[in-house]
Design an enzyme around this catalytic site. Structure first.
Site, PDB file in Angstrom:
ATOM      1  N   CYS A  94       0.796  -1.215   0.157  1.00  0.00           N
ATOM      2  CA  CYS A  94      -0.040   0.063   0.116  1.00  0.00           C
ATOM      3  C   CYS A  94       0.803   1.389  -0.033  1.00  0.00           C
ATOM      4  O   CYS A  94       2.152   1.103  -0.497  1.00  0.00           O
ATOM      5  CB  CYS A  94      -1.028  -0.169   1.156  1.00  0.00           C
ATOM      6  SG  CYS A  94      -0.197  -0.039   2.930  1.00  0.00           S
ATOM      7  N   ASN A 122       2.228   1.518   4.377  1.00  0.00           N
ATOM      8  CA  ASN A 122       2.657   0.179   4.954  1.00  0.00           C
ATOM      9  C   ASN A 122       2.377   0.031   6.403  1.00  0.00           C
ATOM     10  O   ASN A 122       3.038  -0.668   7.325  1.00  0.00           O
ATOM     11  CB  ASN A 122       3.983  -0.452   4.806  1.00  0.00           C
ATOM     12  CG  ASN A 122       4.411  -1.569   5.163  1.00  0.00           C
ATOM     13  OD1 ASN A 122       5.537  -1.932   5.454  1.00  0.00           O
ATOM     14  ND2 ASN A 122       3.401  -2.595   5.185  1.00  0.00           N
ATOM     15  N   CYS A 152      -1.546   0.828   7.172  1.00  0.00           N
ATOM     16  CA  CYS A 152      -2.854   0.308   7.459  1.00  0.00           C
ATOM     17  C   CYS A 152      -3.262  -0.837   6.706  1.00  0.00           C
ATOM     18  O   CYS A 152      -3.478  -2.197   7.111  1.00  0.00           O
ATOM     19  CB  CYS A 152      -3.719   1.718   7.162  1.00  0.00           C
ATOM     20  SG  CYS A 152      -3.657   2.860   8.107  1.00  0.00           S
ATOM     21  N   ARG A 153      -3.367  -0.603   5.529  1.00  0.00           N
ATOM     22  CA  ARG A 153      -3.959  -1.727   4.337  1.00  0.00           C
ATOM     23  C   ARG A 153      -3.011  -2.828   4.353  1.00  0.00           C
ATOM     24  O   ARG A 153      -3.592  -4.220   4.501  1.00  0.00           O
ATOM     25  CB  ARG A 153      -4.307  -1.023   3.131  1.00  0.00           C
ATOM     26  CG  ARG A 153      -5.468   0.052   3.306  1.00  0.00           C
ATOM     27  CD  ARG A 153      -5.606   0.826   2.025  1.00  0.00           C
ATOM     28  NE  ARG A 153      -4.325   1.532   1.788  1.00  0.00           N
ATOM     29  CZ  ARG A 153      -4.115   2.353   0.649  1.00  0.00           C
ATOM     30  NH1 ARG A 153      -5.146   2.120  -0.313  1.00  0.00           N
ATOM     31  NH2 ARG A 153      -3.119   3.202   0.567  1.00  0.00           N
ATOM     32  N   SER A 154      -1.880  -2.618   4.029  1.00  0.00           N
ATOM     33  CA  SER A 154      -0.998  -3.828   3.457  1.00  0.00           C
ATOM     34  C   SER A 154      -0.587  -4.799   4.715  1.00  0.00           C
ATOM     35  O   SER A 154      -0.568  -6.012   4.600  1.00  0.00           O
ATOM     36  CB  SER A 154       0.334  -3.501   2.688  1.00  0.00           C
ATOM     37  OG  SER A 154       1.040  -2.714   3.413  1.00  0.00           O
ATOM     38  N   ASP A 187      -8.085   4.137   1.007  1.00  0.00           N
ATOM     39  CA  ASP A 187      -7.186   4.350   2.054  1.00  0.00           C
ATOM     40  C   ASP A 187      -8.045   5.054   3.471  1.00  0.00           C
ATOM     41  O   ASP A 187      -8.794   5.872   3.104  1.00  0.00           O
ATOM     42  CB  ASP A 187      -6.400   5.444   1.288  1.00  0.00           C
ATOM     43  CG  ASP A 187      -5.162   5.805   2.234  1.00  0.00           C
ATOM     44  OD1 ASP A 187      -5.520   5.872   3.705  1.00  0.00           O
ATOM     45  OD2 ASP A 187      -4.271   6.714   2.006  1.00  0.00           O
TER      46      ASP A 187
HETATM   47  P1  4NP Z   1      -1.749   2.722   4.120  1.00  0.00           P
HETATM   48  O1  4NP Z   1      -2.420   4.006   4.902  1.00  0.00           O
HETATM   49  O2  4NP Z   1      -1.274   3.199   2.829  1.00  0.00           O
HETATM   50  O3  4NP Z   1      -2.870   1.903   3.986  1.00  0.00           O
HETATM   51  O4  4NP Z   1      -0.676   2.369   5.231  1.00  0.00           O
HETATM   52  C1  4NP Z   1      -1.706   5.348   4.919  1.00  0.00           C
HETATM   53  C2  4NP Z   1      -0.853   5.806   5.837  1.00  0.00           C
HETATM   54  C3  4NP Z   1      -0.503   6.769   5.763  1.00  0.00           C
HETATM   55  C4  4NP Z   1      -0.648   7.753   4.893  1.00  0.00           C
HETATM   56  C5  4NP Z   1      -1.256   7.499   3.815  1.00  0.00           C
HETATM   57  C6  4NP Z   1      -2.010   6.244   3.810  1.00  0.00           C
HETATM   58  N1  4NP Z   1       0.155   9.135   4.885  1.00  0.00           N
HETATM   59  O5  4NP Z   1      -0.379   9.949   4.145  1.00  0.00           O
HETATM   60  O6  4NP Z   1       0.946   9.195   5.713  1.00  0.00           O
END
Ligand code: 4NP
Length: 154
Positions: free
Chosen positions: A7, A10, A12-14, A122
């Site tokens: 993602c 790294n 939340c989703r992945s 997201d």
């Molecule tokens: P992820 O979520 O891609 O599912 O881990 C996010 C985590 C952090 C951010 C965006 C999405 N960020 O903008 O910091």
């Protein structure tokens, strides 16, 4: 079989997709090596997001590990690299070594029986519902992925 979930951050989703696949593979008794990484470097070294960890814990999934950034070598090393959304997919294809088979990098939800080829949205800037939705999609999709691997289709 080695599978990498990817993602943006790294955190939340992945990591959730990683834990869901590990759970489904354990239940099915099949051997899959699974890891996760982010296309971005902002959260490198950080543990999974607390809101995501709490939502996963509600269904008994434990998130662990520290965030890392995906590398071009990962794309060679893993049998399947599964992107959480189309932006991740595009970013992965842009760093892929030449000659990499097209089907090595795919959307995670290309395996979702209920929402094929959609993004895992997201959840980072949204409310709690976004996090529990990620858990639901991740478990449903991981279950189908394991079924396909077990059936020799992948
Ligand atoms: P992820 O979520 O891609 O599912 O881990 C996010 C985590 C952090 C951010 C965006 C999405 N960020 O903008 O910091």
């Amino acid at each position: 079989m080695r599978i990498l979930m990817v993602c943006l951050g790294n955190i939340c989703r992945s990591p959730t997709a990683e834990a869901a696949l590990r759970e489904a593979a354990d239940e099915a008794g099949i051997d899959i090596e699974v890891d996760s990484a982010g296309t971005g470097a902002w959260h490198v070294g950080n543990p999974p997001d607390e809101r995501m960890t709490a939502a996963a814990r509600e269904v008994g999934l434990t998130l662990d590990g520290a965030a890392r950034q995906v590398t071009p070598e990962d794309l060679d090393d893993y049998d399947l690299v599964l992107a959480m959304d189309l932006e991740n997919l595009r970013d992965l294809r842009s760093i892929a070594p030449t000659g990499l088979p097209d089907d090595r990098i795919r959307l995670f939800r290309s395996f979702d029986p209920e929402g094929p080829d959609e993004d895992v949205p997201d959840p980072y800037y949204g409310g709690p519902r976004g996090f529990s939705d990620v858990v639901t999609m991740a478990r449903r999709t991981a279950g189908e992925l394991v079924r396909r691997i077990d059936a020799g289709e992948l």
